[in-house]
Design an enzyme around this catalytic site. Structure first.
Site, PDB file in Angstrom:
ATOM      1  CG  ASP B 210       6.507   9.173 -15.079  1.00 59.86           C
ATOM      2  OD1 ASP B 210       7.521   8.476 -15.258  1.00 59.86           O
ATOM      3  OD2 ASP B 210       5.372   8.719 -14.874  1.00 59.86           O
ATOM      4  CG  HIS B 291       3.329  -1.326 -13.911  1.00 61.57           C
ATOM      5  ND1 HIS B 291       4.043  -2.431 -13.545  1.00 61.57           N
ATOM      6  CD2 HIS B 291       2.429  -1.099 -12.933  1.00 61.57           C
ATOM      7  CE1 HIS B 291       3.583  -2.874 -12.385  1.00 61.57           C
ATOM      8  NE2 HIS B 291       2.601  -2.075 -11.996  1.00 61.57           N
ATOM      9  NE  ARG B 292       3.424   6.908 -18.244  1.00 61.86           N
ATOM     10  CZ  ARG B 292       2.921   7.909 -17.534  1.00 61.86           C
ATOM     11  NH1 ARG B 292       3.728   8.756 -16.964  1.00 61.86           N
ATOM     12  NH2 ARG B 292       1.636   8.046 -17.403  1.00 61.86           N
ATOM     13  CB  ALA B 293      10.095   2.066 -16.494  1.00 65.05           C
TER      14      ALA B 293
END
Lengths: 618, 352
Positions: B210, B291-293
C-alpha cells in the site's frame, strides 16, 4: 587432469572456452547427476584460466555474508581502532570467475546477494557501520545436481549458458551436438596450443561482425524456442560472436547461431508443459491400461472390495475397480474456495498424539542466520561494530595510545535471527481409487489459504501428487500465491496408487531441503485412503511401505499427519490409512471431519505447539 | 560519513558506473511513464514494478538517475528542504540564529541492498569521530541519504522483515528517529520508494504494498521487431557504452527538459470539482478501502496533464493513470482471476 583429456564433454568444454574468450557470455551452469565430472572439469579448466591471469575463486558452501561481500577485519580493527575493511569473495573474483559448486544447495539469501552484485556490476555493502561500493564484474561457473533440488527459474535466467552433463551420451547424438569438435583438435593440439588459440580468439572477437540479418535471426530463434527473457537474446548474441572468433571467422553466420541456441535456451525453457500438451501425453501413456479398465463393471465392485479386505497382500487390479468411474478418465479439478462460509469446528482431541518426544526441539545454537542487532546479553558472537561504538567515546578518558581500550562493559553481542517458517508439504493421493474430486479441490483450497494467511512469507507450501506409476512434485516449496495459482490450477488425477513412491518422494524432498536448511521445520500431510497397489521393488506392498515409513520416522523436526480419505460410511472399510499412520507413528485424522479451513487450522495448531515465526538462534 | 570508493581493476574511469540510457529502453511505456510521473511529482509515492525475469526492470530504474532534476536543499548531511522539516543539526543552527546555506543538488536514486543491516538503514554512532575526539556524532544511514531522493529496492519482496519494518515506520512518519548507542538524532526521511519484484518469488506484505503510489506490471516483449531492436541497442551498448551514451544524449536532454517543464506546469494546474468527482466515482465503484487511492490518482492525473503540457486535467489523464494507481489496490479475492478485476476496471473507466 588435463582439460583436453575430457573426451566426453565437448559442449561443456566449449561453453567454458567461450566464456573465457568473451566474459559477456554470462557464465555457465553445468547440470548433471553425480559422477559426471562436473567438478573435475572445472578444476581442469582452472589451469587454462590461470594462463590468462584471470581470477578463479571458489565460493564455499559455508560462506557467510561477510565473507561473500567483505566485512570488517576484526583483528586489525581492534588494533588500530579504525574500521579496516577486508575484501570479500566476490571482490576477489572481479574480472574473473566465481565458482559455485552445487549451487542448488546454497541458501537463497546468499545467492540473492551474489546475483544482485552481478546484475548491478557493483558490490554495495551497507552493514555494521560500513558503507562501501566497489565495481565488480564476474562470471559464475556453477554446477548442480538436479536430483538434490531445484534452482528457481529466476536464478537460472542469470546464467548465460547451461549444459547438461550426462553419464551416457548417445554417440550419434553427440556428433550433431556441435559442429566444431574440440576433441578432434585435442588429438593434435596441446593445452598450450589451446591457450594460444583462445588468446588469438580474444583478439579476433573485437572485430567479429554481426549482420542485421543474423541479429534478426537471433530474436526470431529465441521467440521460436518460446523463451521469454530478453537475456537470452543478448547472451546468444555474445556467445555466437565468441564462437565465431573461436572458429577464426570474422562474421557470425546462421550456423553459429543455430549451434549456440541450445546453450542459451536449455535452462530458460518452460519444462512444465501447457495443460493440453500434458494431457495429450498422459492420454497416450494411458492407452495400454484403458481397455482393461473398461471391462470392470459396477457389479464387481463389492466382490472385489471384500476380497481385498481379506488379503493383506494387495494385488493391483481389484482396488482400481472400486471407483471405476473416476479413474477411467483424467480429471482436472478446479481450485477450491479458500474461505468456506461453513465453519467446521476442529476437535483437537481427534488427533491421536501417540508420539513421545520423538520430536527434537529446535536447537538454536550455531553461527548461521542474520545479524539483526546488538544486545547486552551474552551470545556466542561478539558484535564488533557495536562494541567499538560503545567503547569509542571513552577512548580519551581511558588514555588510549596505540590501540583501542575495550573494557568488559563495552562488549556487545550479536542477536541473530533465522527465518524459521514452517514448511508444509502435502502428499496427495491422486489416483482414481477414491472420490478424488472433492479432495483435490479441498487440498488446493487449503494450500492457497495457507499461503494467503502467511503474509509474512514465513511459511512455505509444497505439493506432491502420486498416481499412476509416479510421484510428482506439482508445486515446489513456495511462498508465492501467484506461483501456486499457476501450478495448481490444473492437476490431473486418475490411475493407480503408487503409495510407496509417494512416500519415498516426500522423504527425498524433505531430506533434500534439510541439506539446505538444517533447522527448518516440516509438516507433512499425507492424504490417502492407503489403498496402495503399485509396488516398486516387487516385494509385498505393505512391507515396502513399512520400510519407507521407517525412513520418514527418522526425519527430525518433521511432523506427519495422515488424513484418511476413505469414506467411512461405506459398509466395508479397510482403515488402511490408519495402518499407515501406525507405521509412521504419526497423527491421524479423518478427511470427512476436516474441511478446507480446518486443514489450515490444523497447520496452525502444529505451528503454535512449537515456537513459531522467528526463532533466535543464540 | 565515509563512503569508501574502493574501486579495484576499474574498467571505467571517472568513478561512476556507466548507465544504459533511459530513452534507449525499448517499449515498456507504462513502467517509464510511472517513473516519470514520480519525478514530476515526488509526492505520488513511488512505484512498484512487478514482472518476470529479464524484462529490464532494474535497468530502467537505474537509468532514471540520468533524468533527475536539481533541487534546492540545505547544505547538510540530510538534504533538508529549505522550508523544513529540519534535522537535529539544522535545528541547532536555527536556534543559534545561524543562517542555513542553501545549495542546488541533483536528485539521486539511492539503492537499498538486500544484505543491509539495521544500523546502516537508520544510521548509528560515528566510531572514528568518537575514538579520535571522544565526541558522539551521528553517522547517517540509508534513510538519510534517501531523504527527498528515490529509494530503490531491487527484489523488494525478498527484503528481511525487520528492515521492512524500519522502512514502513519512517515512510509513515516522514522522519527517522534514532536513539541508540547514546546518540539521539532526528532527521526527515521522505523518500520515493521504488521497488521491483517477481511475484513468483514470493509475496509482498500488504502494508508495504500500500505504500507504493503506483504499480506497473511488465512483460517480456513478444513482438519480433521490437525484440530485435532491444538486442541491437544492447549489443551496440555492450560494444562501446561510451559512444552509445553519447549518441543518446540529445534524447536524454530532451526528456529531462520535458520533465523540468512539466514540474513547472504542475504548479499551475487547477483542479475542477468535476475531475475530483470522477475520481471518487471510480474508487467508490470499485469498493476501495482508504483514501490513498483517490489522492494518488489525483496527483498522478495532474502530473500526467503536466507532462502533456496542459493546465487542466482531462478524463483522458484519469483513464491513463487509473490502472497504475489501482492495480495493487483492487481487492483481489484469493481465487479470483486478476483479469476479472482489470476487466471491471476497464469497464468502469470507459463509463467516466
Amino acid at each position: 587432469m588435463d582439460f583436453l583429456e575430457f573426451v566426453d564433454h565437448e559442449k561443456a568444454k566449449l561453453a567454458l572456452i567461450l566464456n573465457l574468450i568473451e566474459p559477456k557470455c554470462g557464465g555457465l551452469l553445468l547440470i548433471g547427476p553425480k559422477g559426471t565430472g562436473k567438478s573435475t572439469l572445472l578444476k581442469a579448466f582452472k589451469s587454462i584460466v590461470k594462463a590468462f591471469h584471470v581470477p578463479f575463486i571458489e565460493l564455499p558452501l559455508n560462506a557467510t555474508e561477510e565473507a561473500l561481500l567483505g566485512g570488517i577485519d576484526i583483528e586489525k580493527s581492534v588494533k588500530d581502532g579504525k574500521k579496516i575493511f577486508q575484501r570479500g569473495i566476490i571482490s576477489r573474483a572481479n574480472n574473473g570467475f566465481l565458482v559455485i559448486e552445487d549451487i542448488n544447495l546454497f541458501p537463497l539469501q546468499l545467492l540473492s546477494l551474489v546475483f544482485e552484485a552481478q546484475s548491478r556490476s557493483e558490490i554495495v555493502i551497507e552493514r555494521e557501520g560500513f558503507a562501501l561500493r566497489e565495481l565488480s564484474s564476474f562470471q559464475i561457473l556453477a554446477t548442480m545436481n538436479s536430483e538434490e533440488g531445484e534452482l528457481s527459474s529466476h536464478f537460472l535466467d542469470r546464467f548465460g549458458l547451461c549444459v547438461a552433463m550426462n553419464t551416457i551420451i548417445d554417440k550419434d547424438l553427440r556428433e550433431d551436438i556441435i559442429k566444431v569438435n574440440i576433441r578432434r583438435d585435442s588429438k593434435n593440439i596441446s593445452q598450450e596450443e589451446l591457450i594460444q588459440k583462445i588468446r588469438k580468439s580474444k583478439e579476433i572477437i573485437k572485430s567479429v561482425k554481426v549482420s542485421d540479418y543474423v541479429q534478426n535471426l537471433i530474436s526470431e530463434q529465441i521467440l521460436k524456442e518460446a523463451v521469454e527473457s530478453h537475456r537470452a537474446d543478448i547472451f546468444l548474441y555474445h556467445t555466437s560472436r565468441a564462437y565465431a572468433a573461436f572458429l577464426s571467422e570474422g562474421t557470425v553466420r546462421e550456423q553459429h547461431i543455430k549451434d549456440m541456441i541450445p546453450f542459451v535456451t536449455f535452462h530458460r525453457k518452460r519444462y512444465i508443459l501447457p495443460q493440453e500438451e500434458r494431457e495429450q501425453n498422459e492420454r497416450h501413456e494411458d492407452k495400454s491400461g484403458e481397455n482393461k479398465e473398461e471391462n470392470f463393471e459396477n457389479s464387481k465392485r463389492n466382490e472385489n472390495r471384500g476380497k481385498s479386505h481379506e488379503s493383506s497382500n494387495f494385488s493391483t487390479d481389484n482396488i482400481e475397480s472400486q471407483e471405476f468411474q473416476t479413474f477411467k478418465r483424467q480429471e482436472v479439478f478446479s481450485i477450491g474456495q479458500a474461505f468456506k462460509v461453513k465453519r467446521f469446528f476442529f476437535k483437537r482431541d481427534r488427533i491421536k498424539r501417540q508420539k513421545s518426544g520423538s520430536r527434537t526441539k529446535t536447537k538454536t545454537k550455531g553461527r548461521g542466520g542474520r545479524y539483526i542487532r546488538s544486545i547486552f546479553s551474552k551470545t556466542p558472537e561478539i558484535a564488533l561494530d557495536a562494541t567499538l561504538r560503545a567503547a569509542a567515546p571513552f577512548q580519551k578518558i581511558r588514555g588510549r595510545k596505540d590501540r583501542v581500550v575495550i573494557l568488559e562493559e563495552d562488549l556487545r553481542y550479536k542477536e541473530k535471527e533465522r527465518k524459521m517458517g514452517l514448511n508444509v508439504i502435502f502428499l496427495v493421493d491422486g489416483s482414481g481409487s477414491m472420490g478424488v474430486r472433492q479432495r483435490m479441490i479441498e487440498v488446493k483450497g487449503a494450500i492457497l489459504s495457507l499461503l494467503i494467511d502467511s503474509y509474512h512469507k514465513r511459511d512455505r507450501v509444497a505439493m506432491i501428487v502420486f498416481r499412476k506409476d509416479k510421484a510428482e512434485t506439482v508445486l515446489p516449496l513456495t511462498s508465492s500465491v501467484e506461483l501456486a495459482m499457476k501450478r495448481l490450477r490444473e492437476i490431473p488425477t486418475g490411475g493407480k496408487t503408487p503409495l510407496t513412491k509417494g512416500l519415498f518422494e516426500a522423504f527425498k524432498f524433505i531430506r533434500r531441503l534439510k541439506l539446505k536448511e538444517p533447522h527448518a521445520r516440516f509438516l507433512l500431510f499425507i492424504l490417502t485412503d492407503g489403498k496402495a497397489n503399485v509396488s516398486i521393488s516387487g516385494k509385498p506392498i505393505f512391507e515396502e511401505i513399512k520400510m519407507v515409513c521407517n525412513f520418514l520416522r527418522q526425519l527430525t523436526l518433521t511432523d506427519i499427519v495422515v488424513i484418511d480419505t476413505e469414506k467411512k460410511t461405506n459398509i466395508i472399510k479397510m482403515d488402511l490409512a490408519l495402518r499407515l499412520a501406525r507405521m509412521l507413528n504419526s497423527d491421524y485424522v479423518l478427511m470427512d471431519e476436516l474441511k478446507t479451513d480446518s486443514i489450515t487450522k490444523l497447520v496452525n495448531l502444529y505451528k503454535n505447539s512449537q515456537e513459531s515465526g522467528h526463532i533466535n538462534i543464540n | 560519513m565515509q563512503i569508501i570508493n574502493y574501486y579495484i581493476n576499474r574498467q571505467n574511469e571517472g568513478g561512476a558506473l556507466l548507465i544504459f540510457p533511459f530513452t534507449a529502453i525499448v517499449n515498456q511505456e507504462e513502467m517509464k511513464l510511472s517513473l516519470i510521473l514520480n519525478v514530476i511529482d515526488p509526492s505520488i509515492g513511488g512505484v512498484l514494478i512487478m514482472g518476470e525475469k529479464g524484462t529490464a526492470k532494474s535497468t530502467t530504474v537505474r537509468a532514471l538517475a540520468d533524468l533527475l532534476p536539481e533541487m534546492d536543499t540545505v547544505n547538510c548531511r540530510f538534504n533538508c528542504a529549505p522550508q523544513g522539516p529540519f534535522c537535529t543539526d539544522c535545528l541547532e543552527k536555527i536556534q543559534k540564529g545561524e543562517n542555513l546555506e542553501i545549495i542546488n543538488k541533483k536528485m539521486r536514486v539511492v539503492e537499498l541492498p538486500l544484505g543491509i543491516t539495521e544500523d546502516r538503514v537508520v544510521g548509528s554512532l560515528d566510531i572514528e569521530e568518537a575514538i579520535k575526539k571522544g565526541e558522539k556524532r551521528f553517522s547517517p544511514g540509508i534513510l538519510a541519504e534517501a531523504n527527498r531522493n528515490f529509494l530503490y529496492v531491487d527484489e523488494v519482496n525478498l527484503l528481511e522483515d525487520h528492515i521492512v519494518d524500519l522502512l514502513l515506520d519512517s515512510a509513515a512518519m516522514g522522519i527517522n528517529v534514532v536513539e541508540r548507542e547514546g546518540v539521539s538524532f532526528v532527521h526527515p526521511a521522505r523518500f520515493i520508494l521504488v521497488g521491483t519484484m517477481n511475484p513468483e518469488e514470493g509475496e509482498l506484505r500488504p502494508q508495504l504494498l500500500d505504500r507504493f503510489g503506483l504499480c506497473v506490471e511488465v512483460y517480456s516483449i513478444k513482438d519480433k521487431l521490437l525484440r530485435v531492436e532491444i538486442l541491437r541497442r544492447k549489443a551496440e551498448y555492450d560494444r562501446d557504452p561510451r559512444s552509445f551514451i553519447e549518441k543518446w544524449l540529445p534524447e536524454q536532454r530532451q526528456l529531462a527538459q520535458k520533465i523540468m517543464r512539466a514540474k513547472e506546469t504542475l504548479k499551475k494546474i487547477e483542479i475542477d470539482d468535476d475531475i475530483i468527482s470522477k475520481i471518487v466515482d471510480i474508487t467508490a465503484e470499485l469498493n476501495l478501502d482508504g483514501h490513498r487511492a483517490d489522492i494518488v490518482m489525483l496527483k498522478a492525473a495532474k502530473a500526467h496533464a503536466a507532462l502533456n503540457e496542459r493546465d487542466r486535467i482531462t478524463t483522458e489523464d484519469i483513464r491513463k493513470v487509473a490502472p497504475l494507481c489501482l492495480r495493487h489496490r483492487l481487492k483481489r479475492l484469493p481465487f479470483e482471476d486478476i483479469s476479472q478485476e482489470s476487466e471491471r476496471l476497464k469497464e468502469v473507466l470507459s463509463r467516466i
